[in-house]
Write an enzyme that holds these catalytic residues in place. Structure first.
Site, PDB file in Angstrom:
ATOM      1  N   SER A  22       1.115  -1.887   0.001  1.00  0.00           N
ATOM      2  CA  SER A  22       0.135   0.013  -0.139  1.00  0.00           C
ATOM      3  C   SER A  22       0.665   1.583  -0.049  1.00  0.00           C
ATOM      4  O   SER A  22       0.037   2.344  -0.017  1.00  0.00           O
ATOM      5  CB  SER A  22      -0.733   0.100   1.540  1.00  0.00           C
ATOM      6  OG  SER A  22      -0.087  -0.369   2.196  1.00  0.00           O
ATOM      7  N   HIS A 155     -41.021  22.616  -7.160  1.00  0.00           N
ATOM      8  CA  HIS A 155     -41.190  21.752  -7.881  1.00  0.00           C
ATOM      9  C   HIS A 155     -40.414  23.364  -9.279  1.00  0.00           C
ATOM     10  O   HIS A 155     -40.707  22.629 -11.071  1.00  0.00           O
ATOM     11  CB  HIS A 155     -42.548  22.109  -8.580  1.00  0.00           C
ATOM     12  CG  HIS A 155     -43.174  21.555  -7.655  1.00  0.00           C
ATOM     13  ND1 HIS A 155     -44.074  20.121  -6.842  1.00  0.00           N
ATOM     14  CD2 HIS A 155     -44.052  22.184  -6.768  1.00  0.00           C
ATOM     15  CE1 HIS A 155     -43.793  20.182  -5.726  1.00  0.00           C
ATOM     16  NE2 HIS A 155     -44.811  21.003  -5.663  1.00  0.00           N
ATOM     17  N   SER A 276     -16.554  27.224 -25.671  1.00  0.00           N
ATOM     18  CA  SER A 276     -16.761  26.012 -26.616  1.00  0.00           C
ATOM     19  C   SER A 276     -16.147  26.659 -27.672  1.00  0.00           C
ATOM     20  O   SER A 276     -15.159  26.996 -28.019  1.00  0.00           O
ATOM     21  CB  SER A 276     -18.198  26.487 -27.465  1.00  0.00           C
ATOM     22  OG  SER A 276     -18.370  25.533 -28.130  1.00  0.00           O
ATOM     23  N   LYS A 282     -20.719  30.666 -26.857  1.00  0.00           N
ATOM     24  CA  LYS A 282     -20.723  30.100 -25.709  1.00  0.00           C
ATOM     25  C   LYS A 282     -19.862  30.437 -24.499  1.00  0.00           C
ATOM     26  O   LYS A 282     -18.712  31.222 -24.542  1.00  0.00           O
ATOM     27  CB  LYS A 282     -20.498  28.414 -25.901  1.00  0.00           C
ATOM     28  CG  LYS A 282     -21.334  27.946 -26.550  1.00  0.00           C
ATOM     29  CD  LYS A 282     -22.801  27.645 -25.308  1.00  0.00           C
ATOM     30  CE  LYS A 282     -22.802  27.062 -24.782  1.00  0.00           C
ATOM     31  NZ  LYS A 282     -23.098  25.160 -25.242  1.00  0.00           N
ATOM     32  N   ASN A 284     -19.665  29.212 -21.148  1.00  0.00           N
ATOM     33  CA  ASN A 284     -20.054  27.194 -20.225  1.00  0.00           C
ATOM     34  C   ASN A 284     -19.616  27.861 -18.399  1.00  0.00           C
ATOM     35  O   ASN A 284     -18.483  28.428 -17.958  1.00  0.00           O
ATOM     36  CB  ASN A 284     -19.697  26.622 -20.405  1.00  0.00           C
ATOM     37  CG  ASN A 284     -19.927  25.729 -22.095  1.00  0.00           C
ATOM     38  OD1 ASN A 284     -21.162  26.560 -22.352  1.00  0.00           O
ATOM     39  ND2 ASN A 284     -19.364  25.736 -22.460  1.00  0.00           N
ATOM     40  N   GLU A 289     -20.509  22.639 -13.229  1.00  0.00           N
ATOM     41  CA  GLU A 289     -20.546  21.615 -13.453  1.00  0.00           C
ATOM     42  C   GLU A 289     -19.488  20.311 -12.466  1.00  0.00           C
ATOM     43  O   GLU A 289     -20.265  19.668 -12.838  1.00  0.00           O
ATOM     44  CB  GLU A 289     -20.702  21.010 -14.925  1.00  0.00           C
ATOM     45  CG  GLU A 289     -22.123  22.337 -15.873  1.00  0.00           C
ATOM     46  CD  GLU A 289     -21.396  22.677 -17.220  1.00  0.00           C
ATOM     47  OE1 GLU A 289     -23.130  21.536 -18.057  1.00  0.00           O
ATOM     48  OE2 GLU A 289     -20.719  23.389 -17.860  1.00  0.00           O
ATOM     49  N   TYR A 316      -8.611  -6.396  12.995  1.00  0.00           N
ATOM     50  CA  TYR A 316      -8.529  -5.963  12.025  1.00  0.00           C
ATOM     51  C   TYR A 316      -8.446  -6.671  10.733  1.00  0.00           C
ATOM     52  O   TYR A 316      -8.195  -8.270  10.866  1.00  0.00           O
ATOM     53  CB  TYR A 316      -6.851  -5.742  12.118  1.00  0.00           C
ATOM     54  CG  TYR A 316      -6.141  -5.033  10.533  1.00  0.00           C
ATOM     55  CD1 TYR A 316      -6.447  -3.757  10.132  1.00  0.00           C
ATOM     56  CD2 TYR A 316      -5.256  -6.214   9.608  1.00  0.00           C
ATOM     57  CE1 TYR A 316      -5.573  -3.096   9.174  1.00  0.00           C
ATOM     58  CE2 TYR A 316      -4.895  -5.853   8.927  1.00  0.00           C
ATOM     59  CZ  TYR A 316      -4.656  -4.067   8.217  1.00  0.00           C
ATOM     60  OH  TYR A 316      -4.596  -4.154   7.048  1.00  0.00           O
ATOM     61  N   LYS A 324      -7.882   3.726   2.536  1.00  0.00           N
ATOM     62  CA  LYS A 324      -7.247   5.060   2.677  1.00  0.00           C
ATOM     63  C   LYS A 324      -7.245   5.852   0.953  1.00  0.00           C
ATOM     64  O   LYS A 324      -7.872   6.848   1.457  1.00  0.00           O
ATOM     65  CB  LYS A 324      -5.781   4.872   2.867  1.00  0.00           C
ATOM     66  CG  LYS A 324      -5.241   4.995   4.472  1.00  0.00           C
ATOM     67  CD  LYS A 324      -3.999   3.898   4.404  1.00  0.00           C
ATOM     68  CE  LYS A 324      -4.319   2.545   5.153  1.00  0.00           C
ATOM     69  NZ  LYS A 324      -4.974   2.207   5.282  1.00  0.00           N
TER      70      LYS A 324
HETATM   71  N1  ARG Z   1      -0.689  -1.635   5.495  1.00  0.00           N
HETATM   72  C1  ARG Z   1      -1.855  -1.529   6.073  1.00  0.00           C
HETATM   73  C2  ARG Z   1      -3.377  -0.889   6.324  1.00  0.00           C
HETATM   74  O1  ARG Z   1      -3.085  -0.179   5.307  1.00  0.00           O
HETATM   75  C3  ARG Z   1      -1.051  -1.209   7.948  1.00  0.00           C
HETATM   76  C4  ARG Z   1      -2.482  -2.664   8.755  1.00  0.00           C
HETATM   77  C5  ARG Z   1      -1.265  -4.100   8.219  1.00  0.00           C
HETATM   78  N2  ARG Z   1      -1.847  -4.549   9.946  1.00  0.00           N
HETATM   79  C6  ARG Z   1      -1.605  -6.133   9.149  1.00  0.00           C
HETATM   80  N3  ARG Z   1      -2.061  -6.933  10.288  1.00  0.00           N
HETATM   81  N4  ARG Z   1      -1.138  -6.751   8.013  1.00  0.00           N
HETATM   82  O2  ARG Z   1      -4.341  -1.445   7.294  1.00  0.00           O
END
Ligand code: ARG
Length: 459
Positions: A22, A155, A276, A282, A284, A289, A316, A324
Site C-alpha cells: 500500500s 417544483h 466552446s 458560448k 459555459n 458543472e 483488523y 485510505k
Molecule cells: N498497510 C496496512 C493497512 O493499511 C497496515 C496494517 C497492516 N496490519 C496487518 N495486520 N497486516 O491496513
C-alpha cells in the site's frame, strides 16, 4: 528479506508482494506515522520499557527521516509493503539494532488506526476553514442584495417572491450545518487508538494517556478491539463530506440554471467560465458543472468504505487497507471544489433586473392576494378559492393580478378594494414576511448576523 521470514519457508511471490503493498498511497501518512512513532518511543523510554537513551536515539533517527522525506530524499520500497514498515526499515538501516526496539508494545494495527485518524482529524480544520470562506462570501452577497427581489420556486415553478439575500442565507445555513457536522465528528474521533496493539493491548506497562496527550488527543480509546477495528470515524467524515458536496452540487445546479439565457439571473466572471471549441457564443459554467459532477466521487468514497467494512469480523482485516484511497480522494476533491466554488460565487455578477422581471408579470403574488382577503376577514380556504378563480380568469384574458381591473376583482369577491394593488406589489409581499427566517430585509439581516457571528467565533 521479509520481517516474517522466520516463520516462512518461501519468498513472497512478486505478484503478492505488489498486490499487498500500500506504500504507493499510504506514503501520504508519513508525517503522522513518524509523529506516532516518536510519541510511542518517548513513552516507552519514560515507562522504562526501553532505555531513555534508546528512546532518544529512535526519536532523533525519526526526526532525520522526516526531514529527509520532506526534502524529497527518501525512496520508499514496495518490498516494505506500507509506510509503517518502510519507516521502520529506514530507521533500522540508519540507527541499527536500537531501531528494532521501536515496535515493542505496538502493532501495525494500532499504528495504522492512529495514523489514519490523525490524518483525517487534521484535514477537517482545513475543510472547515474553506467552508468558512464560503460563508463569508455568502454573507457578502446577501448584504449586497437585501432588496434584490427574485422568484422563489417549488417544483421549479415560480412560487413566492423572495430576495437573492434570502436565497444566499439558505445556503449559508446548510454550510453552517456542514461545518458543525465536521466539528461533531472531530469530537468523536478525538480518542487515541495507540497502545491497542494487534487487538488486545500488551503486557508492557504502556501509558496510553501519555501518548494520547502527546499526540493531541483528548484521551485514549476505551476498548482495544474497537480501536483497531473502527473505521467509522472515516465513514462519518465521508458522510459529512458527502452532505457538504450535495449542498455544493445543488447550489451549482442553481448557478447553472441562473446563468442560462432562460433565466439570466447571474453572469459568471470570464475567469470562472469557459468557452466552446466550436460555438463562438458560448460561455459555459464548467466550474459549477464539475463541482456537481465531482459530488459523485465523494459519494462513491463513502459507499466504497461502507461496503468494505460491512462484513468484517473483528478485529483488523486486510480489507481495511482499502480505507485510505477513498478518503484521500474525497479530501482532495472537497479541498479542490470549495475554494474554486467560493471564488466563482464571489466573482459572479447578480442581475437584479432580470430577477425582478421573472418575479413580476405572473402569479407569484397569488398567495399574497389570498392573504389580503384573509386580513379583510375571509377564511383562508375561501380566499384561496377566490384567487384561484381570478388566476384562471387572468390566464384566459392574458392579464395578471397586478393588471387586472378592480371591477374584475370585485366580480369574484366584493371584499376587494383599490388597496389590493399595493398588497400585490412584490416589495410589499417580501417586506411583509418579517417572521423569523423570512425574506424581509430585517429578517434576513438577522440571519446574516447569525452566520457572521458563527464565522467570527471560529475566526
Ligand atoms: N498497510 C496496512 C493497512 O493499511 C497496515 C496494517 C497492516 N496490519 C496487518 N495486520 N497486516 O491496513
Amino acid at each position: 528479506m521479509k520481517l516474517w521470514a522466520g516463520r516462512f519457508q518461501k519468498e513472497t511471490d512478486t505478484l503478492v508482494n505488489d498486490f499487498n503493498s500500500s506504500i504507493t498511497f499510504d506514503a501520504r501518512l508519513y508525517k503522522e506515522d513518524i509523529e506516532g512513532s516518536m510519541a510511542h518511543a518517548a513513552m516507552l523510554g519514560r515507562q522504562g520499557i526501553i532505555e531513555a537513551r534508546e528512546a532518544e536515539k529512535i526519536i532523533d533517527g525519526l526526526k532525520a527521516i522526516l526531514a529527509d522525506i520532506e526534502a524529497d530524499n527518501v525512496e520508499f520500497s514496495l518490498d516494505n509493503e506500507d509506510i509503517h514498515m518502510n519507516i521502520e526499515a529506514l530507521l533500522t538501516d540508519r540507527i541499527g539494532q536500537t531501531g528494532k526496539r521501536l515496535h515493542t508494545a505496538r502493532s501495525r494495527n494500532d499504528q495504522v488506526a492512529l495514523d489514519f485518524r490523525l490524518f483525517v482529524k487534521r484535514e477537517i480544520p482545513v475543510i472547515i476553514g474553506m467552508a468558512l470562506e464560503l460563508e463569508k462570501v455568502l454573507v457578502k452577497k446577501a448584504r449586497a442584495n437585501l432588496e434584490t427581489v427574485m422568484p422563489g420556486y417549488t417544483h421549479l415553478q415560480r412560487a413566492q417572491p423572495t430576495t437573492f439575500a434570502h436565497y444566499m442565507m439558505a445556503y449559508a445555513n446548510m454550510i453552517r450545518r456542514d461545518i458543525t457536522r465536521l466539528e461533531d465528528c472531530t469530537e468523536r474521533m478525538d480518542e487515541c487508538p495507540l497502545g491497542a496493539g494487534a487487538l488486545a493491548t500488551s503486557t508492557y506497562g504502556v501509558d496510553r494517556f501519555q501518548t494520547a496527550a502527546a499526540l493531541g488527543f483528548r484521551k485514549p480509546t476505551d476498548n482495544s478491539m474497537d480501536s483497531v477495528s473502527d473505521r467509522d470515524f472515516a465513514i462519518e467524515f465521508l458522510s459529512a463530506c458527502s452532505i457538504l458536496m450535495m449542498h455544493l452540487s445543488r447550489f451549482s445546479e442553481e448557478i447553472i440554471l441562473w446563468c442560462s439565457w432562460e433565466f439570466k439571473y447571474v453572469e459568471l466572471d470570464d475567469a470562472y467560465s469557459t468557452g466552446s471549441s466550436i460555438m463562438p457564443q458560448k460561455k459555459n459554467p464548467d466550474v459549477a458543472e464539475l463541482v456537481r459532477g465531482k459530488t459523485g466521487r465523494v459519494y462513491g468514497s463513502l459507499f466504497s468504505l461502507l461496503t468494505v467494512m460491512k462484513g468484517l469480523p473483528l478485529a483488523y482485516n486486510k480489507d481495511m487497507q482499502e480505507d485510505k484511497e477513498p478518503v484521500f480522494d474525497a479530501i482532495d476533491t472537497v479541498e479542490m471544489c470549495l475554494p474554486v466554488f467560493t471564488a466563482m460565487l464571489d466573482t459572479l455578477t447578480v442581475l437584479p433586473k432580470n430577477m425582478r422581471k421573472a418575479a413580476s408579470g405572473g402569479f407569484i403574488n397569488a398567495t399574497d392576494c389570498a392573504d389580503y382577503l384573509v386580513k379583510k376577514g375571509l377564511p383562508f380556504r375561501e380566499a384561496y378559492m377566490i384567487v384561484g378563480r381570478l388566476v384562471n380568469m387572468c390566464i384566459k384574458t392574458g392579464e395578471t393580478l397586478d393588471t387586472l381591473p378592480l371591477k374584475d376583482f370585485r366580480s369574484v369577491s366584493g371584499v376587494f378594494d383599490a388597496d389590493v394593488y399595493e398588497a400585490l406589489e412584490l416589495k410589499t409581499c417580501v417586506n411583509g414576511r418579517k417572521v423569523c427566517g423570512g425574506p424581509a430585509k430585517e429578517a434576513v439581516e438577522r440571519q446574516i448576523e447569525a452566520i457572521r457571528a458563527f464565522v467570527e467565533e471560529r475566526g
